[in-house]
Design a protein around this motif. Structure first.
Motif, short mmCIF file in Angstrom:
data_model
loop_
_atom_site.label_atom_id
_atom_site.label_comp_id
_atom_site.label_asym_id
_atom_site.label_seq_id
_atom_site.Cartn_x
_atom_site.Cartn_y
_atom_site.Cartn_z
N LEU A 191 6.50 1.49 -3.23
CA LEU A 191 6.81 0.42 -1.82
C LEU A 191 7.03 -1.15 -2.61
N LEU A 192 5.96 -1.38 -3.27
CA LEU A 192 5.94 -2.68 -3.80
C LEU A 192 7.16 -3.06 -4.81
N ASP A 193 7.47 -2.16 -5.65
CA ASP A 193 8.61 -2.08 -6.45
C ASP A 193 9.74 -2.28 -5.69
N VAL A 201 9.94 -3.57 -2.54
CA VAL A 201 9.72 -5.32 -1.94
C VAL A 201 10.29 -6.13 -3.18
N SER A 202 9.70 -5.79 -4.29
CA SER A 202 10.13 -6.85 -5.53
C SER A 202 11.36 -7.02 -5.65
N LEU A 212 11.20 0.85 6.75
CA LEU A 212 10.33 2.01 7.47
C LEU A 212 10.02 2.94 6.45
N PRO A 213 8.92 2.66 5.72
CA PRO A 213 8.48 3.71 4.57
C PRO A 213 7.70 4.83 5.19
N HIS A 246 13.31 -8.68 -3.00
CA HIS A 246 13.03 -9.98 -3.05
C HIS A 246 13.77 -10.84 -4.16
N LYS A 260 12.80 -13.03 4.53
CA LYS A 260 11.58 -12.43 5.08
C LYS A 260 11.59 -10.79 4.96
N ILE A 261 10.39 -10.28 4.74
CA ILE A 261 10.42 -8.72 4.62
C ILE A 261 9.42 -8.34 5.42
N VAL A 262 9.66 -7.22 6.28
CA VAL A 262 8.59 -6.91 6.97
C VAL A 262 8.79 -5.37 6.87
N VAL A 263 7.31 -4.94 6.97
CA VAL A 263 7.14 -3.29 7.11
C VAL A 263 6.74 -2.60 8.57
N ALA A 316 1.98 3.21 -2.69
CA ALA A 316 2.16 1.79 -2.41
C ALA A 316 2.97 1.00 -3.52
N THR A 317 2.62 1.68 -4.70
CA THR A 317 3.18 0.79 -6.02
C THR A 317 4.80 1.11 -5.86
#
Lengths: 112, 135
Positions: free
Chosen positions: B111-113, B115-116, B101-102, B119, B125-128, B108-109
């Protein structure tokens, strides 16, 4: 009778104060692919969401025209979209971009 | 004298019954329409969406604007969150799903960091999660 009202009032107060009405939605997110990584199976469209509008394969496209533009690419055989993300983008726009592309039935991978 | 006192009593009863009716109706409304769930992170302003598929609010990892994470009211790290999540999933016997829950203003970068990192640390599975706009 009065005790009943007391209890019902208490219950009402409890539910009024604790209940939330916001509904949630979920979007799946995949970790970004590395630059120059795996070879693509099918041609991909490069989409870069800007704070207002898009850059589709280097051409500026407004939010309203996105569906139409992507449809023409889909008709040409594009199934995948490479979503370019930079530091100017916030999470709100990223998730908006993700879902608007997924609604069109495109496979989205994120690149940075 | 006696006659004067009588009529006031039945009227009071009537009032309380209508009051109870209304209060009961309100009670039923809040019971059905509202959901009781702890707010994941009160200081996180969720992303607003209109098209994403609706989902039940479940245990979510809140991410604040500055990138710090909050889970069940306490500040946490990606590793600690994953460990807690995996332990819970094994107990329940289901696949662990990472629910993020961002904050909507989080870059966004970043958030992607996150997520990486999740992972690579073995998350499935990753959901936002986002807040669905009311129709």
């Amino acid at each position: 009778m009065t005790s009943l009202i007391d209890v019902v009032f208490l219950l009402l107060l409890f539910f009024m104060l604790t209940s939330t009405f916001s509904r949630f939605a979920q979007t799946e997110i995949t970790p970004p692919v590395q630059r120059g990584g795996t070879a693509s199976q099918s041609p991909a469209v490069l989409a870069k969401p800007l704070s207002d509008g898009w850059l589709i394969n280097g051409v500026a496209v407004s939010n309203e025209a996105l569906t139409e533009t992507m449809k023409t690419y889909k008709d040409k055989g594009a199934e995948r979209v490479l979503l370019g993300v930079d530091s100017a983008l916030d999470s709100q726009r990223l998730v908006e971009a993700l879902e608007s592309l997924r609604v069109m039935g495109l496979k989205v991978s994120i690149s940075r | 004298m006696l006659r004067m006192e009588r009529p006031s009593k039945p009227r009071q009863m009537e009032n309380t019954i209508t009051l109870i009716n209304i209060v009961f109706l309100m009670l039923i409304f809040f019971l059905i329409a509202g959901t009781i769930a702890p707010t994941a992170a009160p200081e996180v302003e969720a992303i607003k969406t209109s098209e994403a598929e609706e989902a039940q609010q479940e245990k979510m990892l809140g991410i604040r604007v500055d990138g710090t994470m909050i889970y069940e009211g306490r500040e946490t790290t990606a590793e600690a969150y994953l460990a807690a999540l995996n332990a819970e999933a094994t107990d329940a016997g289901e696949e662990p799903v990472i629910r993020l829950l961002p904050d909507r203003a989080l870059p966004a970068t970043e958030l992607l960091d996150i997520v990486s990192t999740l992972h690579e640390a073995g998350g499935g599975k990753i959901v936002v999660f986002s807040e669905r706009a009311q129709p």
